[in-house]
Design a protein around this motif. Structure first.
Motif, PDB file in Angstrom:
ATOM      1  N   ARG A  99       0.830  -1.205   0.000  1.00 55.82           N
ATOM      2  CA  ARG A  99       0.000   0.000   0.000  1.00 55.82           C
ATOM      3  C   ARG A  99       0.865   1.254   0.000  1.00 55.82           C
ATOM      4  NH1 ARG A  99      -5.405  -0.529   0.814  1.00 55.82           N
ATOM      5  NH2 ARG A  99      -5.626   1.553   1.707  1.00 55.82           N
ATOM      6  N   ILE A 100       2.007   1.170   0.713  1.00 51.45           N
ATOM      7  CA  ILE A 100       2.933   2.302   0.660  1.00 51.45           C
ATOM      8  C   ILE A 100       3.360   2.545  -0.776  1.00 51.45           C
ATOM      9  CG2 ILE A 100       5.196   3.138   1.382  1.00 51.45           C
ATOM     10  CD1 ILE A 100       4.864   1.361   3.891  1.00 51.45           C
ATOM     11  N   LEU A 101       3.726   1.438  -1.408  1.00 54.01           N
ATOM     12  CA  LEU A 101       4.167   1.558  -2.800  1.00 54.01           C
ATOM     13  C   LEU A 101       3.036   2.081  -3.684  1.00 54.01           C
ATOM     14  CD1 LEU A 101       6.307  -1.670  -3.115  1.00 54.01           C
ATOM     15  CD2 LEU A 101       7.098   0.695  -3.281  1.00 54.01           C
ATOM     16  N   ALA A 102       1.843   1.618  -3.393  1.00 58.30           N
ATOM     17  CA  ALA A 102       0.713   2.048  -4.212  1.00 58.30           C
ATOM     18  C   ALA A 102       0.521   3.559  -4.109  1.00 58.30           C
ATOM     19  CB  ALA A 102      -0.551   1.330  -3.764  1.00 58.30           C
ATOM     20  N   TYR A 103       0.528   4.062  -2.865  1.00 62.55           N
ATOM     21  CA  TYR A 103       0.357   5.510  -2.711  1.00 62.55           C
ATOM     22  C   TYR A 103       1.510   6.260  -3.319  1.00 62.55           C
ATOM     23  CZ  TYR A 103      -3.892   5.398   0.063  1.00 62.55           C
ATOM     24  OH  TYR A 103      -5.181   5.250   0.459  1.00 62.55           O
ATOM     25  N   SER A 104       2.706   5.690  -3.203  1.00 63.41           N
ATOM     26  CA  SER A 104       3.831   6.390  -3.812  1.00 63.41           C
ATOM     27  C   SER A 104       3.694   6.388  -5.323  1.00 63.41           C
ATOM     28  CB  SER A 104       5.141   5.754  -3.376  1.00 63.41           C
ATOM     29  OG  SER A 104       5.391   4.588  -4.107  1.00 63.41           O
ATOM     30  N   THR A 105       3.079   5.307  -5.860  1.00 61.26           N
ATOM     31  CA  THR A 105       2.814   5.291  -7.298  1.00 61.26           C
ATOM     32  C   THR A 105       1.815   6.384  -7.660  1.00 61.26           C
ATOM     33  OG1 THR A 105       3.183   2.921  -7.287  1.00 61.26           O
ATOM     34  CG2 THR A 105       2.091   3.845  -9.212  1.00 61.26           C
ATOM     35  N   VAL A 106       0.794   6.474  -6.846  1.00 65.70           N
ATOM     36  CA  VAL A 106      -0.186   7.539  -7.068  1.00 65.70           C
ATOM     37  C   VAL A 106       0.525   8.880  -7.127  1.00 65.70           C
ATOM     38  CG1 VAL A 106      -2.068   8.798  -5.964  1.00 65.70           C
ATOM     39  CG2 VAL A 106      -2.111   6.303  -6.030  1.00 65.70           C
ATOM     40  N   SER A 107       1.385   9.063  -6.165  1.00 68.63           N
ATOM     41  CA  SER A 107       2.130  10.316  -6.072  1.00 68.63           C
ATOM     42  C   SER A 107       2.976  10.547  -7.317  1.00 68.63           C
ATOM     43  CB  SER A 107       2.982  10.255  -4.809  1.00 68.63           C
ATOM     44  OG  SER A 107       3.689  11.437  -4.666  1.00 68.63           O
ATOM     45  N   ALA A 108       3.662   9.485  -7.742  1.00 71.07           N
ATOM     46  CA  ALA A 108       4.532   9.618  -8.912  1.00 71.07           C
ATOM     47  C   ALA A 108       3.721   9.907 -10.158  1.00 71.07           C
ATOM     48  CB  ALA A 108       5.328   8.329  -9.090  1.00 71.07           C
ATOM     49  N   LEU A 109       2.556   9.254 -10.248  1.00 64.79           N
ATOM     50  CA  LEU A 109       1.698   9.526 -11.397  1.00 64.79           C
ATOM     51  C   LEU A 109       1.242  10.973 -11.380  1.00 64.79           C
ATOM     52  CD1 LEU A 109      -0.355   6.233 -11.277  1.00 64.79           C
ATOM     53  CD2 LEU A 109       1.233   6.893 -13.087  1.00 64.79           C
ATOM     54  N   GLY A 110       1.024  11.485 -10.163  1.00 65.29           N
ATOM     55  CA  GLY A 110       0.661  12.897 -10.045  1.00 65.29           C
ATOM     56  C   GLY A 110       1.780  13.768 -10.580  1.00 65.29           C
ATOM     57  N   MET A 111       2.985  13.376 -10.245  1.00 69.36           N
ATOM     58  CA  MET A 111       4.146  14.125 -10.759  1.00 69.36           C
ATOM     59  C   MET A 111       4.138  14.156 -12.278  1.00 69.36           C
ATOM     60  SD  MET A 111       7.276  15.448  -9.988  1.00 69.36           S
ATOM     61  CE  MET A 111       8.328  14.707  -8.757  1.00 69.36           C
ATOM     62  N   LEU A 112       3.922  12.995 -12.863  1.00 69.35           N
ATOM     63  CA  LEU A 112       3.929  12.906 -14.323  1.00 69.35           C
ATOM     64  C   LEU A 112       2.817  13.780 -14.916  1.00 69.35           C
ATOM     65  CD1 LEU A 112       4.500   9.098 -14.854  1.00 69.35           C
ATOM     66  CD2 LEU A 112       5.922  10.958 -15.742  1.00 69.35           C
ATOM     67  N   THR A 113       1.653  13.674 -14.324  1.00 66.59           N
ATOM     68  CA  THR A 113       0.534  14.452 -14.834  1.00 66.59           C
ATOM     69  C   THR A 113       0.815  15.936 -14.730  1.00 66.59           C
ATOM     70  OG1 THR A 113      -0.882  12.692 -14.046  1.00 66.59           O
ATOM     71  CG2 THR A 113      -1.958  14.741 -14.630  1.00 66.59           C
ATOM     72  N   MET A 114       1.361  16.294 -13.594  1.00 66.56           N
ATOM     73  CA  MET A 114       1.644  17.701 -13.388  1.00 66.56           C
ATOM     74  C   MET A 114       2.643  18.202 -14.438  1.00 66.56           C
ATOM     75  SD  MET A 114       3.235  19.557 -10.067  1.00 66.56           S
ATOM     76  CE  MET A 114       4.902  19.296 -10.593  1.00 66.56           C
ATOM     77  N   LEU A 115       3.637  17.405 -14.699  1.00 64.14           N
ATOM     78  CA  LEU A 115       4.637  17.816 -15.681  1.00 64.14           C
ATOM     79  C   LEU A 115       3.996  17.981 -17.057  1.00 64.14           C
ATOM     80  CD1 LEU A 115       7.623  15.598 -14.506  1.00 64.14           C
ATOM     81  CD2 LEU A 115       7.464  18.096 -14.418  1.00 64.14           C
ATOM     82  N   LEU A 116       3.115  17.037 -17.400  1.00 59.37           N
ATOM     83  CA  LEU A 116       2.455  17.162 -18.694  1.00 59.37           C
ATOM     84  C   LEU A 116       1.564  18.389 -18.726  1.00 59.37           C
ATOM     85  CD1 LEU A 116       1.578  13.464 -19.507  1.00 59.37           C
ATOM     86  CD2 LEU A 116       3.235  14.928 -20.668  1.00 59.37           C
ATOM     87  N   GLY A 117       0.996  18.685 -17.574  1.00 63.24           N
ATOM     88  CA  GLY A 117       0.152  19.871 -17.507  1.00 63.24           C
ATOM     89  C   GLY A 117       0.977  21.129 -17.724  1.00 63.24           C
ATOM     90  N   LEU A 118       2.171  21.140 -17.165  1.00 64.87           N
ATOM     91  CA  LEU A 118       3.040  22.293 -17.389  1.00 64.87           C
ATOM     92  C   LEU A 118       3.314  22.465 -18.871  1.00 64.87           C
ATOM     93  CD1 LEU A 118       5.542  21.888 -14.440  1.00 64.87           C
ATOM     94  CD2 LEU A 118       3.790  23.645 -14.716  1.00 64.87           C
ATOM     95  N   GLY A 119       3.582  21.311 -19.510  1.00 65.55           N
ATOM     96  CA  GLY A 119       3.597  21.300 -20.970  1.00 65.55           C
ATOM     97  C   GLY A 119       4.796  21.924 -21.635  1.00 65.55           C
ATOM     98  N   SER A 120       5.734  22.511 -20.875  1.00 64.95           N
ATOM     99  CA  SER A 120       6.906  23.096 -21.524  1.00 64.95           C
ATOM    100  C   SER A 120       7.826  21.990 -22.013  1.00 64.95           C
ATOM    101  CB  SER A 120       7.644  23.971 -20.514  1.00 64.95           C
ATOM    102  OG  SER A 120       8.188  23.139 -19.511  1.00 64.95           O
ATOM    103  N   PRO A 121       8.691  22.285 -22.957  1.00 65.99           N
ATOM    104  CA  PRO A 121       9.626  21.238 -23.423  1.00 65.99           C
ATOM    105  C   PRO A 121      10.388  20.623 -22.278  1.00 65.99           C
ATOM    106  CG  PRO A 121       9.710  23.142 -24.859  1.00 65.99           C
ATOM    107  CD  PRO A 121       8.803  23.515 -23.723  1.00 65.99           C
ATOM    108  N   ALA A 122      10.828  21.446 -21.346  1.00 69.91           N
ATOM    109  CA  ALA A 122      11.582  20.899 -20.233  1.00 69.91           C
ATOM    110  C   ALA A 122      10.715  19.977 -19.396  1.00 69.91           C
ATOM    111  CB  ALA A 122      12.100  22.039 -19.352  1.00 69.91           C
ATOM    112  N   ALA A 123       9.475  20.371 -19.175  1.00 73.63           N
ATOM    113  CA  ALA A 123       8.586  19.550 -18.374  1.00 73.63           C
ATOM    114  C   ALA A 123       8.322  18.225 -19.061  1.00 73.63           C
ATOM    115  CB  ALA A 123       7.272  20.298 -18.119  1.00 73.63           C
TER     116      ALA A 123
END
Ligand code: NA
Ligand code: NA
Lengths: 779, 159, 513, 145, 106, 141, 115
Positions: A305-329
């Motif tokens: 479950r720890i890993l699962a929540y951390s996955t959730v968190s990491a997926l949030g990171m990915l989504t956020m980066l895509l939302g930023l949308g800059s080349p660097a992101a």
């Protein structure tokens, strides 16, 4: 063609998997791993050839609906495909050991292979609807895999939860994709091509964004992506999904399937990104998920479950980066995507191995396993370091890129802060998962821990080592894989290196990164007090989205039950009442709405006919029938009604009809008398109010029919076809009684059907009277 | 022999029904009657068949007279406010023996207003008749009336 | 050729039934006739479909050789021919299943002739081009269904049958009255002739629409649309499974067929009113049906309510058809309905057949008392999952494409409310299917189950008779999905014919010259 | 002549019909109602059919009228008899003025189960007692409620 | 000859034929008889009373049809009357059957 | 019912009703009547018999199982229509399947498949009505 | 004239409806019979009956006399009458068996399976 083979190979393998297990037994996992490995090899061979346009194949599937069996291999899909096949092979090997001897291993492999194939189809599909097909297939296979341990109620409800949440998103996605296709058509794409993603990407972003359907389409697609990738507030299904066997968690719920949503956003960002709506619609949930996932993770004690929540968190990171949308992101997202898949897959496999060998996944019980499980410990350490973002692992590269990207785009304090906060939580989690079980004192465990068999540590080791290798030489994946992928996401024709490197020099990024690590370590150290401190959060989570889901399910059941009890009440009279009221309402309303009622002279010519006398007789007999206080009285009165109707037929020149009506009426009376012989007396059942209500409805029905008859009688648009019968009856049909000629000749088919009805009625009566349950032998 | 007569009767009825007394039609009726008797054969018990035409005609006239007379009497009773009835159920011992005789008699009794065959005793010797006008309460006279007026004539015709 | 092919789907079952009736005690002969008859019906249907499809036009035969509109015309367009084929297929599947499922007493008391006559009524309703004749076929079908429902005389059956009979007779009465009025105003019963004449009555559109409402009610009851569906959940769970299955597959769909027929051919004067109403009914039918299913905990009852819900989808296409003037969208919407009907018949019949096997293995239809099928009956599990997921619209099975077509049409017509309803109801359908799956298949069998209530098939042939039709229908589901273009292309062509009544009118009445 | 005869017959027939109607309403007990109704109607039908025969004056129609008359004369007494018999057996009460009931007496003597409520009275002359003896006032629920 | 009763009765007497008058009278008398029979049917009190009323209505129907035949010059309608004459008594027999069973069973 | 009077009359009525029923059947094409009316009258005849003598006697006098009348009737009705189908015409095309027989002393007879069809109707109606009524009456007795 | 027939039909429908809404199954069946009568008459009246001339061709003639009644509604009603007779017979026996098996005439007692 090759692409199609890539997709279909998994399905074929899935079909043979159960038989293979019977033959190869323990080695089945190894044998099956050859399939993804082969595919990996094929895909690796395409590394060079995908730039700049990628590979495409396309066959018609259901062209009438715009569904084409079309696939497209470019950097982005190749990255995903490599992950899917690579991790897949390792997971297959792992599962062979993890579930060795399980009696449903064959099915497990079948589902897993089917999932892999679906996932490949998802990432390779170019046609939006074909992609959706595979999207849903991953949901189904995920459902079957989460519920693999099907005798446990928790597993079943977790499977359902995952299916419903992702399924709901899937339906939104379908609508969104179709709207997108419509936008494409409106913007000039031919109908056949409007659902091909590669074609859609050629549309100008501005024109898409300016379309009226842009926002609905975006929101619907987000609905699909966010649910699939377990973004807040839909994240709750993922921890529940940990009911699945660990190989499944590692593969579906960390490395691949949950990334499908992110993949979708990445895939469609050349079409949809770049607007305010996109930035906020994607970044905000990502950011929230990143933080909430991280905080929830450190409160858990169960490894998975720890890993699962951390996955959730990491997926949030990915989504956020895509939302930023800059080349660097985007570059950071690509790096983070790969890095996360490597270390999180490894950690899941480690967690599974620990569970397998010790019998527990509770971090508070675990400790000092490094001696007993050296290989596992090594793999865990490497993966944890990668997760924590320590150099020289690939996780570090990814994290650096993320921090870097966050500094240069959007409201800096928000994104950067989030990345940092997330990063420090990752460090703490990495410590809890990757270090805690192996360091310190040996603890009392349910099972005496040994090193796991090779199949159980090989996978994690390889993933961890790959993380190390790529960390040391990030350029190797940069240009070949991630850069083309990023170009695809950004919708650029030319591929530019992402500039991934272990060392960027002393800069702000590095400082922030180091700060994160330090803070993370302190959180790790203070994890127990923190867990206690954050305890209120856990009780709060009951009111969170998971609670909403439960509430929704309960509400659904209540609403369903209430509605059904109201409608399908079991009372025949209420059914009839509903139907009759509907009829009167609908027909009456329509009639009064548009139809002019006939003028008086149309229905009353001032003269009275013999029929008036007979009609009066009928009306009185009808009254006698309904007022009769005994059955026999009613039957007698009913007989009079029938005779009266027959008389009316006589009066208007219908001797055949009258004759038949007299006969039928007589036989009807006989039937009634025979049937009601046994009946004991009964009291009137209904209450006066019910009778009043029913009488009102009845009068309404009668009035409606009266008006209808009047309207009909005054509407005579065309002459009847009967003139023909009169003309042809004697010369062609050799009969002088036209009614009979119609019955046996002009419309003989009616009569054939009618005697069939009679025959069936007879069979029915005969069977009802002779075939009785009490007289029947058990079959 | 009996069946043959029956058959003839059916053929005639056919003729009456179709309204065509051509020979072919009667033959057709005869044939149909034959078929029907074949299928209904068991249903028909012993049944005498007489052709005493003059007797029948005479009886018919007499009966018609009875019918009208009795009807008028009842009519008077119905139409006038006071009831003049002296009703009662009278047992009429029968001389009629065969089923056909008894049935014919009973039906003819019923058909005249003022008398109604209610039941037959199980030994078939007594017919119970409901009568509306037992004049002066003389049951025996009423009984005799039925026996003399109707039964005798019926049996004359039928025997 | 057409003079032979069109009446054949009526004659084959009728002859089979009549011969079966003549040998009431020779059950083996009746069984053989059941298989041969349904097989022949399937063949006749297939031949008809091929004939119609290859001739590129609607075919009509004048029964009795009396010219239309004076005699009765049988008409086969692609829609009706397709429906006949599907009816034949269901007939065959259920006939085979019945060999094991129907107990000897029921067989001895006319089960097989009833099955034939039911199919005859269904095919008659599909093929007839005459409104009153349609009434007659409805009655044939209805009467056969009455008897099949009550055959066996068990308490629950009788209770269900009473409600079924009463409510359906109301529908018949409304239908009959409507036919009478139609004849009164238009002087004809031939549907092509009527179409021709009603079109010319724009001044009287109000009355025509009123008539349309009568037909909407009559066929709405038969189709089990909201709020007229009560007869269906009240009865479908009571007879033997084979009977439930054929009912589930065919009966309400005949009502839908009739609705589609009259609301494309006859009543297109005020579509903004009539078809909008149909669309509302469609949405409410979907929702109430699926919620009804959610409230149930018995295999067949869940399935029964889903029939209602699915009827909503079929009506959705019809409603959408009337609310657009774009011919391509008209066809797409109707094709969605046609495809949905075909898909639904195959899938729903199959699910009922599966429920029967589950009941035999576990001794109950109650979800609480079912269980363990996933562990011990792998094949059955697969054979359930395929139609169940298809019903829920999961790709790439038949139901997905059915729903896709409707959703696509709805979106393109900007009818977002109905699309949203359709999608959400799809999710709830999935919910119901997984409920059955979780309870009957995944969950272990509860220990209290009485072995005496179980009736697993004893011989290999008995088992085959149960499973072969299920497997065949599941295969159909998969094939219709994977090769959806074939069926959907057909549905599109059928929809084109439906959307252009002129071709129908000309096929029946001949060219105006 | 034909017209006069047929009209006369029609009116007579109609009068008998009316008589039947009045009779069935006015007569005080079932048996007398039957007496009044069935027979008068039968005769009335006969007259009217005769009128039809006279009016049309065709052989076929005359034959048809004879046939119908025969049917009525055949079935009417049968119907009257069976219903009278049934009515008597369920104990439909006789009019209080009923003078004697020899069927009831006979049944008493033979001792088969007499209609319920009937006391073993054999008052041959006392009509009131006869009625009382025969009688439970029987609504048609002597059969079904 | 017109079948309209009221039209006939509204005719000036001079144009009304004897048959017209007779038919009108007969039809009205028969109808009145039917209503009276219906009264008995409603009043009962016993089931046989009602059945006798039904039987009477059957017989009256035959007369009604006969009179109507003359009124409309349609002898063919008599065919319906034939059937009534022949089978209407069956209903009475059925009721009698029922009553006797009932009496025996009670 | 045990009434001797009813029974005796019924013995007489049965053939009379049956004859009348056949009469109705045959004239139906030209005058009021036909297979339905005929079949119903015939069924009434046996119903009367069953009421008077009891169902077993009625069955005996009928000689055949009413159910087989249904099957036979259906086949006759369908068969009359199949003839035209075999001849390459549409189903139930009676119109060309007539022969006009001239009988000396009788006139002409129009014979055609509609008669077979109507006879089928007659048989079905008879069979059906009896299949329904006889068991019901049996149940009561 | 039409109004008289129309009201009669209305009466039949109203009475039939009222009876169908009773709880007693017997009354339900009675209601069905009444409605069947109503529907038959409705077809009859919708066919615009006028005179008493039956649609029968006189012997030797080739067409029926003028003013003949429309034969088609008659044929339709005949079919409908016979069909409803079959349906009624079945419904009656179904009711009979239900009464024997379930022991009630009250349709409310048929709820058990549904709730
Ligand atoms: Na008398
Ligand atoms: Na009198």
């Amino acid at each position: 063609m090759g692409l199609i083979a890539v997709v279909l190979a998994g399905f074929v393998a899935a079909a043979v998997a159960p038989w293979l297990v019977r033959i190869a037994r323990g080695a089945a996992g190894w044998v099956l791993a050859a399939v993804p490995l082969g595919l990996l090899a094929y895909l690796a061979g395409q590394l060079g050839s995908i730039a700049p346009h990628g590979l495409s194949v396309s066959y018609p599937w259901v062209p009438s609906l715009g569904v084409r069996f079309s696939f497209h291999l470019d950097g982005l899909s190749l990255t995903m495909a490599v992950l899917i096949t690579g991790v897949g092979a390792l997971v297959l090997i792992y599962a062979g050991g993890y579930l060795a001897g399980h009696r449903q291993l064959g099915r497990f492999f079948a589902f897993l292979m089917a999932f892999m194939a679906s996932m490949l189809g998802l990432v390779l599909a170019d046609n939006a609807l074909t992609m959706f097909v595979f999207w849903e297939l991953t949901s189904i296979t995920s459902y079957l895999l989460i519920g693999f341990d099907h005798e446990r109620p928790e597993a079943r409800s977790a499977a359902l939860q995952a299916l419903l949440v992702t399924g709901a998103g899937g339906l939104a996605l379908l609508a969104g994709l179709l709207l997108l296709g419509q936008i494409g058509q409106d913007l000039g794409l031919p109908a056949a091509a409007s659902l091909e993603i590669s074609t859609l990407r050629t549309l100008g972003k501005e024109s898409v964004a300016g379309h009226a359907l842009y926002l609905p389409a975006l929101l619907l697609i987000l609905g699909g992506a966010l649910t699939k990738s377990a973004q807040f507030p839909f994240h709750f299904w993922l921890p529940s999904a940990m009911e699945a066997p660990t190989p499944v968690s590692a593969y579906l719920h960390s490395a691949t399937m949950v990334k499908a949503g992110v993949y979708l956003l990445a895939r469609l960002s050349p079409v949809l990104a770049g607007t305010e709506a996109w930035t906020w619609g994607v970044m905000a949930p990502g950011l929230a998920t990143l933080l909430i996932g991280g905080f929830l993770a450190i409160q858990e004690t169960d490894l998975k479950r720890i890993l699962a929540y951390s996955t959730v968190s990491a997926l949030g990171m990915l989504t956020m980066l895509l939302g930023l949308g800059s080349p660097a992101a985007v570059a950071a997202a690509m790096a983070f995507l790969l890095g996360h898949a490597l270390y999180k897959g490894a950690l899941f496999l480690v967690a599974g191995a620990i569970d397998h060998e010790t019998g527990t996944r509770n971090v508070d019980q675990l400790g000092g396993l490094r001696k007993a499980m050296p290989w596992t410990a090594t793999a865990a350490a490497l993966a944890a370091c990668s997760m924590a973002g320590l150099p020289p692992l690939f996780g570090f590269v990814g994290k650096e890129a993320a921090v870097e990207a966050s500094l240069h785009h959007g409201p800096p304090w928000l994104a950067t802060g989030a990345v940092m906060l997330g990063g420090l939580l990752f460090v703490a989690i990495a410590g809890i998962v990757g270090a805690r079980p192996f360091v310190g004192q040996r603890t009392e465990l349910p099972k005496h821990a040994h090193e796991a068999p090779i199949s159980l540590w090989l996978g994690s080791m390889i993933l961890a080592v790959v993380g190390l290798v790529l960390g040391l030489a990030p350029g190797s994946v940069d240009s070949s894989l991630l850069a083309p992928a990023a170009a695809n996401v950004l919708g650029r024709k030319e591929v530019a290196s992402l500039g991934l490197a272990l060392w960027h020099g002393w800069n702000l990024t590095l400082a922030l990164s180091a700060l994160t690590v330090l803070a993370g370590v302190s959180v790790y150290v203070a994890r127990l007090p923190l867990r206690w401190l954050l305890g209120w959060g856990k009780s709060l989570s009951r009111w969170g989205p998971a609670g909403w889901y439960e509430l929704g399910l309960k509400g659904l059941n209540v609403v369903a039950a209430v509605q059904t009890r109201l409608l399908q009440s079991g009372y025949l009279r209420l059914y009839l009442l509903t139907i009759l009221v509907t009829t009167v309402g609908l027909v009456g309303y329509t009639l009064l709405r548009r139809v002019e009622l006939p003028r008086r002279e149309d229905w009353f010519d001032g003269a009275l006919h013999e029929a008036s006398l007979v009609s009066g007789l009928i009306a009185l007999a009808v009254l006698a029938t309904i007022l009769a206080r005994s059955r026999m009285r009613a039957i007698v009165a009913l007989g009079v009604v029938g005779y009266g109707v027959a008389l009316l037929f006589v009066l208007f020149g219908a001797p055949d009809l009258a004759m038949t009506q007299f006969l039928v009426e007589t036989l009807t009376v006989i039937l009634f008398v025979l049937v009601f012989y046994y009946l004991s007396p009964s009291e009137p059942f209904s209450r006066p109010t019910a009778r009043l209500r029913d009488a009102t409805v009845a009068i309404a029905v009668g009035a409606l029919m009266t008006v209808l008859v009047l309207v009909t009688a005054s509407a005579d648009w065309y002459p009847s076809v009967s003139g023909y019968y009169a003309e042809r009856s004697v010369p062609d049909a050799h009969g002088r009684n036209i009614v009979n000629v119609i019955l046996v000749d002009f419309r003989g088919l009616d009569t054939l059907g009618e005697i069939t009805v009679l025959a069936v009625a007879a069979i029915g009566v005969y069977a009802l009277l002779h075939l009785r349950p009490e007289r029947r032998q058990p079959r | 022999m009996k069946l043959f007569l029956w058959n003839l009767l059916l053929a005639l009825t056919w003729g009456v029904a179709t309204g065509e007394f051509t020979p072919t039609n009667l033959v057709l009726g005869f044939g149909l009657g034959y078929l029907i008797l074949f299928f209904a054969g068991r249903a028909i018990g012993p049944s005498p068949y007489f052709s005493k035409v003059p007797q029948v005609a005479l009886f018919a006239l007499f009966y018609l007279w009875q019918l009208i007379r009795a009807n008028l009497r009842v009519a008077y009773d119905v139409m006038t406010p006071t009831h003049y009835m002296r009703p009662g159920v009278v047992a009429v011992p029968l001389d009629a023996k065969t089923d056909a005789e008894i049935t014919t008699l009973a039906n003819l009794i019923t058909l005249t207003p003022g008398s109604l065959s209610v039941d037959l005793s199980p030994d078939r010797r007594v017919l119970y008749v409901h009568m509306m006008y037992i004049d002066d309460g003389d049951v025996e006279a009423a009984r005799r009336g039925i026996k003399e007026d109707i039964e005798r004539r019926v049996l004359e015709v039928m025997r | 050729m057409k003079d032979l092919l069109l009446p054949l789907p009526l004659l084959v079952p009728l002859m089979a039934a009549a011969v079966s009736l003549l040998v009431p005690r020779r059950v083996r002969v009746q069984r053989l006739l059941a298989i041969i008859g349904t097989l022949a019906l399937l063949g006749a249907g297939a031949a008809l479909l091929i004939f119609v499809a290859s001739s590129e036009r609607i075919q009509a035969t004048q029964i009795g050789a009396w010219p239309a509109p004076y005699g009765i015309t049988l008409v086969a367009d692609l829609f009706s021919a397709t429906m006949v084929v599907v009816a034949g297929l269901m007939g065959l599947a259920v006939a085979v299943y019945s060999l094991t499922d129907i107990d000897p007493p029921r067989e001895a008391f006319g089960y097989y002739p009833l099955l034939h006559i039911l199919l005859m009524g269904v095919c008659g309703a599909f093929l007839t081009g005459d409104l009153f004749n349609l009434y007659v076929w409805f009655e044939v079908m209805l009467m056969a269904s009455f008897v099949l429902l009550a055959l066996g005389g068990e308490k629950a059956q009788l209770r269900g049958a009473i409600k079924y009979v009463a409510l359906n007779l109301v529908a018949s009465a409304v239908f009959l009255a409507a036919v009478g009025i139609v004849y009164g105003v238009a002087g004809t019963l031939n549907m092509a002739d009527l179409a021709d004449k009603l079109r010319g009555q724009s001044a009287e559109a109000g009355l025509v629409t009123t008539l349309a409402m009568l037909f909407l009610i009559a066929f709405g009851i038969k189709a089990a649309a909201f709020p007229l569906f009560f007869w269906l959940p009240a009865s479908y769970h009571t007879p033997p499974v084979a009977v439930s299955a054929i009912f589930a597959g065919l009966l309400s769909k005949v009502g839908v067929y009739a609705l589609i027929r009259v609301f494309t051919l006859l009543f297109t004067q005020e579509t903004a009113y009539t078809h909008a109403l149909i669309l509302i009914v469609a949405g409410l039918t979907m929702v109430t049906g699926v919620l009804g299913a959610a409230a149930q905990h018995e295999f067949r009852r869940i399935l029964s309510f889903h029939i209602i819900s699915q009827i909503g989808y079929m009506l959705m296409g019809l409603g959408l058809f009337g609310l657009t003037s774009d011919p391509a969208l008209k066809s797409l919407a109707l094709a969605g309905s046609v495809f949905y009907i075909v898909h639904h018949i195959v899938v729903k019949t199959n699910l009922f057949l599966v429920s029967g096997v589950a009941q035999r293995l576990c001794g109950s239809f109650e979800l609480a008392r079912l269980g363990g099928l996933y562990s011990d009956h792998r094949l059955l599990a697969v054979l359930f999952l395929v139609p169940a997921l298809s019903l829920a619209g999961m790709p790439p099975l038949s139901g997905f494409f059915a729903k896709l077509a409707l959703v696509k049409a709805g979106l393109e017509m900007q009818q977002y409310a109905i699309v949203a309803t359709a999608l959400v109801v799809g999710l709830l359908t999935l919910f119901s299917m997984t409920k059955i799956w979780a309870e009957a298949f995944w969950k272990p069998l509860s220990s209290g189950t009485q072995a005496t209530e179980m009736q697993p098939p004893q011989t290999a042939s008995a088992r085959t008779a149960l499973l072969a039709p299920i497997a065949a229908l599941a295969l159909c589901t998969v094939v219709i999905g994977l090769a959806a273009e074939g069926v959907f292309g057909l549905a599109l062509r059928a929809a084109d014919q439906l959307a252009n009544p002129e071709t129908y009118i000309r096929a029946v009445l001949g060219d105006p010259s | 002549m034909t017209e006069v005869l047929s009209s006369l017959l029609l009116v007579i027939g109609g009068a008998f019909m009316l008589l039947a109607g009045v009779g069935i309403v006015r007569m005080p007990d079932l048996f007398m109602r039957m007496q009044a109704a069935t027979k008068a109607a039968t005769l009335g039908v006969g007259c009217m059919l005769f009128a039809v025969a006279v009016h049309f004056g065709e052989l076929a129609i005359t034959a048809r009228c004879m046939l119908v008359t025969a049917f009525v004369f055949l079935t009417a007494p049968l119907a009257a008899h069976v219903i009278a018999r049934a009515a008597y057996s369920i104990g439909v009460p006789l009019w209080k003025g009923t003078f004697c009931d020899e069927l009831h007496d006979q049944k008493d003597q033979q001792g088969p189960p007499s209609p319920e409520g009937s006391a073993a009275m054999s008052g041959q002359t006392d009509s009131k007692e006869t009625a009382a003896a025969r009688g439970t006032p029987s609504d048609d629920n002597a059969g079904a409620a | 000859m017109t079948p309209w009763v009221m039209m006939r009765s509204a005719m000036p007497l001079s144009t009304m034929t004897l048959t017209d008058a007779a038919v009108t009278l007969a039809l009205i008398m028969t109808s009145v008889a039917m209503f009276l029979a219906l009264v008995r049917l409603v009043l009962g009190p016993s089931l046989p009373d009602r059945v006798v009323a039904l039987d009477l209505i059957g017989t009256l129907s035959v007369g009604f049809i006969a009179a109507y035949d003359i009124a409309t010059d349609q002898p063919i309608l008599l065919d319906a009357a034939t059937v009534v004459a022949l089978v209407a008594f069956l209903a009475t027999v059925a009721f009698a059957h029922y009553l006797e069973r009932r009496a025996r069973d009670d | 019912m045990s009434s001797l009077i009813l029974r005796t009359a019924t013995r007489f009525m049965l053939p009379l009703l049956l004859l009348f029923s056949v009469f109705l059947l045959f004239r139906g094409h030209n005058e009021p009547g036909g297979g339905f009316a005929g079949g119903l009258v015939a069924a009434s005849a046996f119903a009367l018999y069953a009421l008077a003598f009891g169902v077993p006697s009625a069955r005996q006098s009928l000689r055949v199982d009413p159910r087989s009348l249904i099957g036979t009737g259906l086949l006759a009705a369908v068969g009359s229509g199949l003839l035209s189908l075999v001849l390459g015409k549409p189903f139930l095309a009676h119109r060309d399947l007539w022969t006009i027989v001239t009988l000396p002393g009788f006139g002409t007879l129009h014979l055609g498949t509609p008669l077979v069809f109507d006879a089928g109707v007659y048989l079905v109606v008879l069979g059906v009505t009896l299949t329904i009524i006889l068991p019901l009456a049996e149940e009561q007795q | 004239m039409t109004i008289v027939l129309a009201v009669t039909i209305g009466c039949l429908y109203a009475a039939g409806t009222y009876m169908m809404l009773r709880r007693s199954l017997f009354k339900l069946i009675l209601g069905l019979v009444l409605i069947a009568h109503g529907a038959n008459l409705l077809i009859f009246v919708a066919g615009k009956p006028s005179g008493a001339q039956p649609p029968i061709v006189a012997p030797g003639a080739s067409q029926p006399p003028a003013g003949f009644a429309d034969p088609l509604p008659q044929a339709l009603i005949l079919t409908a009458i016979v069909i409803s007779f079959g349906v009624l017979a079945f419904a009656l026996v179904l009711f009979h068996r239900t009464y024997q098996t379930v022991g009630t005439d009250d349709s409310d007692d048929l709820r058990v399976d549904e709730v």
